[in-house]
Design a protein around this motif. Structure first.
Motif, PDB file in Angstrom:
ATOM      1  N   LYS A 134       0.849  -1.195   0.000  1.00 44.03           N
ATOM      2  CA  LYS A 134       0.000   0.000   0.000  1.00 44.03           C
ATOM      3  C   LYS A 134       0.879   1.237   0.000  1.00 44.03           C
ATOM      4  O   LYS A 134       1.765   1.373   0.828  1.00 44.03           O
ATOM      5  CB  LYS A 134      -0.902   0.010   1.231  1.00 44.03           C
ATOM      6  N   PHE A 135       0.627   2.078  -0.959  1.00 39.75           N
ATOM      7  CA  PHE A 135       1.396   3.312  -1.035  1.00 39.75           C
ATOM      8  C   PHE A 135       0.923   4.292   0.032  1.00 39.75           C
ATOM      9  O   PHE A 135      -0.276   4.509   0.202  1.00 39.75           O
ATOM     10  CB  PHE A 135       1.243   3.940  -2.419  1.00 39.75           C
ATOM     11  N   LYS A 136       1.864   4.896   0.731  1.00 41.19           N
ATOM     12  CA  LYS A 136       1.542   5.934   1.700  1.00 41.19           C
ATOM     13  C   LYS A 136       1.525   7.275   0.976  1.00 41.19           C
ATOM     14  O   LYS A 136       2.535   7.707   0.431  1.00 41.19           O
ATOM     15  CB  LYS A 136       2.579   5.948   2.830  1.00 41.19           C
ATOM     16  N   VAL A 137       0.355   7.900   0.980  1.00 45.99           N
ATOM     17  CA  VAL A 137       0.168   9.140   0.233  1.00 45.99           C
ATOM     18  C   VAL A 137       0.136  10.327   1.183  1.00 45.99           C
ATOM     19  O   VAL A 137      -0.565  10.307   2.197  1.00 45.99           O
ATOM     20  CB  VAL A 137      -1.142   9.090  -0.585  1.00 45.99           C
ATOM     21  N   ALA A 138       0.901  11.352   0.839  1.00 44.13           N
ATOM     22  CA  ALA A 138       0.930  12.581   1.639  1.00 44.13           C
ATOM     23  C   ALA A 138       0.515  13.754   0.776  1.00 44.13           C
ATOM     24  O   ALA A 138       0.812  13.806  -0.420  1.00 44.13           O
ATOM     25  CB  ALA A 138       2.325  12.815   2.206  1.00 44.13           C
ATOM     26  N   VAL A 139      -0.191  14.701   1.370  1.00 47.63           N
ATOM     27  CA  VAL A 139      -0.537  15.957   0.709  1.00 47.63           C
ATOM     28  C   VAL A 139       0.244  17.073   1.398  1.00 47.63           C
ATOM     29  O   VAL A 139       0.241  17.169   2.632  1.00 47.63           O
ATOM     30  CB  VAL A 139      -2.043  16.245   0.782  1.00 47.63           C
ATOM     31  N   SER A 148     -11.275  24.510   4.744  1.00 39.65           N
ATOM     32  CA  SER A 148     -12.151  23.938   3.719  1.00 39.65           C
ATOM     33  C   SER A 148     -11.371  23.010   2.803  1.00 39.65           C
ATOM     34  O   SER A 148     -11.874  21.945   2.409  1.00 39.65           O
ATOM     35  CB  SER A 148     -12.797  25.060   2.909  1.00 39.65           C
ATOM     36  N   VAL A 149     -10.156  23.385   2.456  1.00 39.45           N
ATOM     37  CA  VAL A 149      -9.312  22.541   1.601  1.00 39.45           C
ATOM     38  C   VAL A 149      -9.010  21.224   2.300  1.00 39.45           C
ATOM     39  O   VAL A 149      -9.122  20.144   1.710  1.00 39.45           O
ATOM     40  CB  VAL A 149      -8.004  23.276   1.237  1.00 39.45           C
ATOM     41  N   ILE A 150      -8.628  21.293   3.568  1.00 35.85           N
ATOM     42  CA  ILE A 150      -8.297  20.078   4.322  1.00 35.85           C
ATOM     43  C   ILE A 150      -9.506  19.156   4.445  1.00 35.85           C
ATOM     44  O   ILE A 150      -9.399  17.934   4.317  1.00 35.85           O
ATOM     45  CB  ILE A 150      -7.749  20.448   5.713  1.00 35.85           C
ATOM     46  N   GLY A 155      -9.645  13.432   0.617  1.00 34.21           N
ATOM     47  CA  GLY A 155     -10.259  12.126   0.819  1.00 34.21           C
ATOM     48  C   GLY A 155      -9.441  11.135   1.624  1.00 34.21           C
ATOM     49  O   GLY A 155      -8.293  11.397   2.003  1.00 34.21           O
ATOM     50  N   PRO A 156     -10.010   9.948   1.866  1.00 31.31           N
ATOM     51  CA  PRO A 156      -9.370   8.920   2.700  1.00 31.31           C
ATOM     52  C   PRO A 156      -8.175   8.252   2.042  1.00 31.31           C
ATOM     53  O   PRO A 156      -7.459   7.488   2.706  1.00 31.31           O
ATOM     54  CB  PRO A 156     -10.508   7.917   2.942  1.00 31.31           C
ATOM     55  N   GLY A 201     -10.608  16.745  -4.369  1.00 35.67           N
ATOM     56  CA  GLY A 201     -11.220  15.500  -4.811  1.00 35.67           C
ATOM     57  C   GLY A 201     -10.509  14.876  -5.996  1.00 35.67           C
ATOM     58  O   GLY A 201     -10.763  13.709  -6.340  1.00 35.67           O
ATOM     59  N   LEU A 202      -9.613  15.638  -6.635  1.00 33.97           N
ATOM     60  CA  LEU A 202      -8.875  15.122  -7.786  1.00 33.97           C
ATOM     61  C   LEU A 202      -7.609  14.373  -7.398  1.00 33.97           C
ATOM     62  O   LEU A 202      -6.917  13.853  -8.274  1.00 33.97           O
ATOM     63  CB  LEU A 202      -8.499  16.279  -8.723  1.00 33.97           C
ATOM     64  N   VAL A 203      -7.302  14.323  -6.116  1.00 40.03           N
ATOM     65  CA  VAL A 203      -6.055  13.681  -5.664  1.00 40.03           C
ATOM     66  C   VAL A 203      -5.914  12.275  -6.227  1.00 40.03           C
ATOM     67  O   VAL A 203      -4.839  11.864  -6.678  1.00 40.03           O
ATOM     68  CB  VAL A 203      -5.977  13.665  -4.122  1.00 40.03           C
TER      69      VAL A 203
END
Length: 331
Positions: free
Chosen positions: A7-12, A25-27, A31-32, A103-105
């Motif tokens: 499973k890739f660990k995704v960071a923003v 609002s952005v945060i 998504g999950p 939502g485009l992440v």
């Protein structure tokens, strides 16, 4: 173990500077699929970082602080470094001003998860209808900057280089000299140049843009000249690295020979024209041909070089390449 089974660990990473009204609002819209959110307070005069700490309940959020303002690139690089130490696999950069849809992440990370590319970036120019709300000066400025960045980065198929909605794999990120990447508004264009040097494969992700009451910190008029200087510098560095330092091909010969012929024809032609004007005697047909022929041949060779440069794109992502090597070493 095959990297596909993990499973890739995704960071923003969210650079925070004068985005206090929009950051929560952005945060909330992230998504999950994202494991960690790095909100980087870039010495914000509105104390965006403290505001997030006090009002955000999302346990994924980690607030980072820059001791001095470093620009959008400096804030993002701070998040990248901390994320690499935390073992993140994919980094998505989203602005905190509400102009990008969180939502485009998933669309940005999917090509990286599938190991098709190492880096994805948004392209607001894919759908013409979405450009109508964009201010005309920004539309023109982005078109000019895109043209310059195509040459400096070597990624001719890309557009919208100042688009800050991006995703990058940790594999590609570790290959980049983070300390050398521009920290200000040239960050997105400069990182494209760096990615080309290490042979990373990238692609555009079609997206729209939101223009509301947010205040953009990007002034096209002010950045045009610095962007031109930066792109010209990167163009010469990329050509030298790819065609003379690390490799030599027929394209290298075309570039050298085409440049020499073109310059000779221009200099000789101008000198003969000046002499003809001062003396009042017309130049002979032989003199004209001696000036024109090198220019014509030089232009043809330079066009051939540009065509070769356009076709010289990374075919395999670094993530897939290094993964395949790792898998073969297990046997």
């Amino acid at each position: 173990m095959n990297i596909r089974d993990e499973k890739f660990k995704v960071a923003v990473v969210i650079p925070c500077y004068k985005v206090k009204e929009h950051i929560l609002s952005v945060i909330e819209k992230i998504g999950p699929e994202v494991d960690t959110i790095y909100a980087v307070d870039d010495k914000c005069p509105h104390n965006s970082g403290e505001y997030v700490i006090e009002h955000c309940q999302d346990t994924r959020v980690k607030v980072l602080f820059n001791e001095e303002n470093q620009g959008v690139g400096g804030a993002v690089l701070h998040g990248y470094r901390v994320g690499l130490d935390d073992g993140m696999d994919i980094f998505v950069k989203v602005d905190g001003d509400g102009q990008m849809d969180p939502g485009l992440v998933k669309y940005f990370i999917n090509p990286i998860i599938n190991m098709d590319v190492d880096y994805t970036k948004g392209n607001r120019f894919h759908d013409i209808d979405t450009l109508k709300p964009m201010p005309k000066i920004r539309l023109f400025g982005n078109a000019v900057l895109s043209f310059m960045t195509k040459f400096s980065s070597g990624y001719y198929h890309l557009f919208d280089p100042t688009n800050g909605y991006t995703a990058i794999s940790a594999v590609a990120l570790k290959k980049l000299p983070l300390e050398k990447i521009s920290k200000r508004y040239f960050f997105e264009s400069d990182i494209l140049f760096r990615l080309n040097i290490v042979g990373a494969k990238i692609c555009d992700i079609p997206m729209g843009a939101v223009y509301g009451d947010e205040e953009s910190n990007l002034n096209i008029k002010k950045i045009m000249v610095p962007f031109l200087k930066g792109n010209v510098k990167n163009l010469f560095k990329r050509i030298f690295y790819n065609y003379f330092l690390r490799g030599f091909s027929i394209a290298s010969v075309e570039l050298v020979l085409g440049t020499l012929l073109f310059l000779f024809g221009m200099i000789y032609g101008i000198s003969c024209w000046s002499e003809s004007v001062s003396s009042g005697l017309p130049a002979t047909s032989g003199t004209v041909m001696l000036a024109a022929l090198p220019i014509i041949l030089g232009v043809q060779l330079l066009l051939s070089f540009i065509q070769a440069d356009i076709e010289n794109q990374p075919r395999i992502s670094l993530t897939r390449l290094l993964s395949d090597r790792a898998n073969r070493s297990d046997y």
